[in-house]
Design a protein around this motif. Structure first.
Motif, PDB file in Angstrom:
ATOM      1  N   SER A 168       0.836  -1.198   0.000  1.00  0.00           N
ATOM      2  CA  SER A 168       0.000   0.000   0.000  1.00  0.00           C
ATOM      3  C   SER A 168       0.872   1.251   0.000  1.00  0.00           C
ATOM      4  N   TYR A 169       0.351   2.319  -0.614  1.00  0.00           N
ATOM      5  CA  TYR A 169       1.039   3.606  -0.547  1.00  0.00           C
ATOM      6  C   TYR A 169       0.121   4.694  -0.003  1.00  0.00           C
ATOM      7  N   ILE A 170      -0.924   4.280   0.710  1.00  0.00           N
ATOM      8  CA  ILE A 170      -1.829   5.217   1.348  1.00  0.00           C
ATOM      9  C   ILE A 170      -1.194   5.728   2.644  1.00  0.00           C
ATOM     10  N   VAL A 171      -1.130   7.063   2.793  1.00  0.00           N
ATOM     11  CA  VAL A 171      -0.576   7.677   3.998  1.00  0.00           C
ATOM     12  C   VAL A 171      -1.722   7.940   4.964  1.00  0.00           C
ATOM     13  N   GLU A 172      -1.710   7.285   6.101  1.00  0.00           N
ATOM     14  CA  GLU A 172      -2.767   7.448   7.079  1.00  0.00           C
ATOM     15  C   GLU A 172      -2.609   8.775   7.830  1.00  0.00           C
ATOM     16  N   SER A 173      -3.717   9.302   8.319  1.00  0.00           N
ATOM     17  CA  SER A 173      -3.736  10.642   8.921  1.00  0.00           C
ATOM     18  C   SER A 173      -2.837  10.748  10.151  1.00  0.00           C
ATOM     19  N   GLN A 174      -2.586   9.645  10.837  1.00  0.00           N
ATOM     20  CA  GLN A 174      -1.769   9.689  12.036  1.00  0.00           C
ATOM     21  C   GLN A 174      -0.332  10.100  11.752  1.00  0.00           C
ATOM     22  N   PHE A 175       0.094  10.002  10.480  1.00  0.00           N
ATOM     23  CA  PHE A 175       1.462  10.344  10.131  1.00  0.00           C
ATOM     24  C   PHE A 175       1.604  11.774   9.598  1.00  0.00           C
ATOM     25  N   LEU A 176       0.495  12.496   9.504  1.00  0.00           N
ATOM     26  CA  LEU A 176       0.538  13.864   8.983  1.00  0.00           C
ATOM     27  C   LEU A 176       1.406  14.809   9.822  1.00  0.00           C
ATOM     28  N   PRO A 177       1.417  14.704  11.163  1.00  0.00           N
ATOM     29  CA  PRO A 177       2.293  15.603  11.942  1.00  0.00           C
ATOM     30  C   PRO A 177       3.765  15.471  11.563  1.00  0.00           C
ATOM     31  N   GLU A 178       4.202  14.275  11.218  1.00  0.00           N
ATOM     32  CA  GLU A 178       5.593  14.084  10.811  1.00  0.00           C
ATOM     33  C   GLU A 178       5.884  14.811   9.502  1.00  0.00           C
ATOM     34  N   ILE A 179       4.953  14.710   8.568  1.00  0.00           N
ATOM     35  CA  ILE A 179       5.119  15.395   7.282  1.00  0.00           C
ATOM     36  C   ILE A 179       4.985  16.907   7.475  1.00  0.00           C
ATOM     37  N   ALA A 180       4.102  17.313   8.369  1.00  0.00           N
ATOM     38  CA  ALA A 180       3.939  18.742   8.667  1.00  0.00           C
ATOM     39  C   ALA A 180       5.230  19.323   9.221  1.00  0.00           C
ATOM     40  N   ALA A 181       5.928  18.560  10.044  1.00  0.00           N
ATOM     41  CA  ALA A 181       7.191  19.045  10.601  1.00  0.00           C
ATOM     42  C   ALA A 181       8.214  19.264   9.494  1.00  0.00           C
ATOM     43  N   LEU A 182       8.262  18.365   8.543  1.00  0.00           N
ATOM     44  CA  LEU A 182       9.158  18.537   7.393  1.00  0.00           C
ATOM     45  C   LEU A 182       8.773  19.780   6.596  1.00  0.00           C
ATOM     46  N   ALA A 183       7.466  19.962   6.373  1.00  0.00           N
ATOM     47  CA  ALA A 183       6.989  21.130   5.626  1.00  0.00           C
ATOM     48  C   ALA A 183       7.346  22.427   6.348  1.00  0.00           C
ATOM     49  N   ASN A 184       7.174  22.460   7.648  1.00  0.00           N
ATOM     50  CA  ASN A 184       7.498  23.661   8.425  1.00  0.00           C
ATOM     51  C   ASN A 184       8.982  23.988   8.344  1.00  0.00           C
ATOM     52  N   PHE A 185       9.805  22.963   8.368  1.00  0.00           N
ATOM     53  CA  PHE A 185      11.243  23.174   8.248  1.00  0.00           C
ATOM     54  C   PHE A 185      11.584  23.764   6.887  1.00  0.00           C
ATOM     55  N   MET A 186      10.955  23.239   5.839  1.00  0.00           N
ATOM     56  CA  MET A 186      11.215  23.741   4.482  1.00  0.00           C
ATOM     57  C   MET A 186      10.699  25.164   4.300  1.00  0.00           C
ATOM     58  N   LYS A 187       9.648  25.515   5.004  1.00  0.00           N
ATOM     59  CA  LYS A 187       9.149  26.891   4.935  1.00  0.00           C
ATOM     60  C   LYS A 187      10.095  27.848   5.650  1.00  0.00           C
TER      61      LYS A 187
END
Length: 201
Positions: free
Chosen positions: A83-102
């Protein structure tokens, strides 16, 4: 005789009396200035870089180290088998990466998708690419990161983290790795937004 004894005893007691000076009522003045305006652990008196920002990793002189290198860390994003579905519980981890890139707008990221060694090479190659693309889609569509700064790539099981054939090892090998790079130098930070290799992905 009793009079002499009393006289000498009186002299002895008087000689041994303790003299107590009255304590001053004035407060003790601080001899040195221990102010640390930046709260970086280095007092102003010996801080050679007084304008370093909060959170920067500094040396004994209060100066942050500048680096120009690639940083690789595992993102704590787990996928179900096949599967390549990203479950909602992992969104904070991706958000942290996005915040760093911003915060560091000069950085780019390569999102690497990896799989376990279950199934064919071709299937896992496509699956790992889809996993990397799924992370990119979230960064672009949910967190407004310019897609030109993101490169997704799938390695299948070509770069296994662990060798073996049990579910624990398969779970460790189903992982996402984010490799950050920059054409400019930026200050080392004390914290990291990523998981470490000891975590199970």
């Amino acid at each position: 005789m009793r009079y002499l004894i009393t006289f000498f005893l009186s002299l002895f007691i008087t000689a041994c009396a303790v003299h107590v000076d009255e304590m001053t009522v004035e407060p003790t003045m601080q001899k040195f200035d221990l102010t640390d305006s930046e709260s970086d652990g280095v007092i102003n008196a010996r801080d050679q870089c007084p304008e370093s920002f909060s959170g920067a990793q500094v040396d004994n002189s209060g100066c942050g180290a500048e680096r120009l290198e690639k940083v690789r860390r595992n993102l704590l994003v787990n996928f179900a088998n096949d599967s390549y579905i990203v479950e909602s519980q992992f969104l904070p981890e991706i958000a942290a990466l996005a915040n760093f890139m911003k915060e560091y707008s000069e950085t780019k990221v390569t999102i690497e998708g990896h799989t376990s060694k279950v199934g064919s090479k071709a299937l896992n190659k496509k699956l790992s690419q889809n996993r990397a693309e799924a992370i990119k889609d979230i960064l672009v569509n949910k967190f407004a990161i310019d897609e030109s700064r993101i490169t997704p790539i799938g390695y299948g099981f070509a770069r296994l983290l662990l060798e073996g054939d049990d579910e624990y090892i398969h779970a460790r090998n189903r992982r996402i790795v984010a490799e950050l790079s920059s054409e400019k130098s930026f200050t080392n930070m004390k914290w990291t937004i990523y998981s470490v290799d000891e975590r199970i992905e």
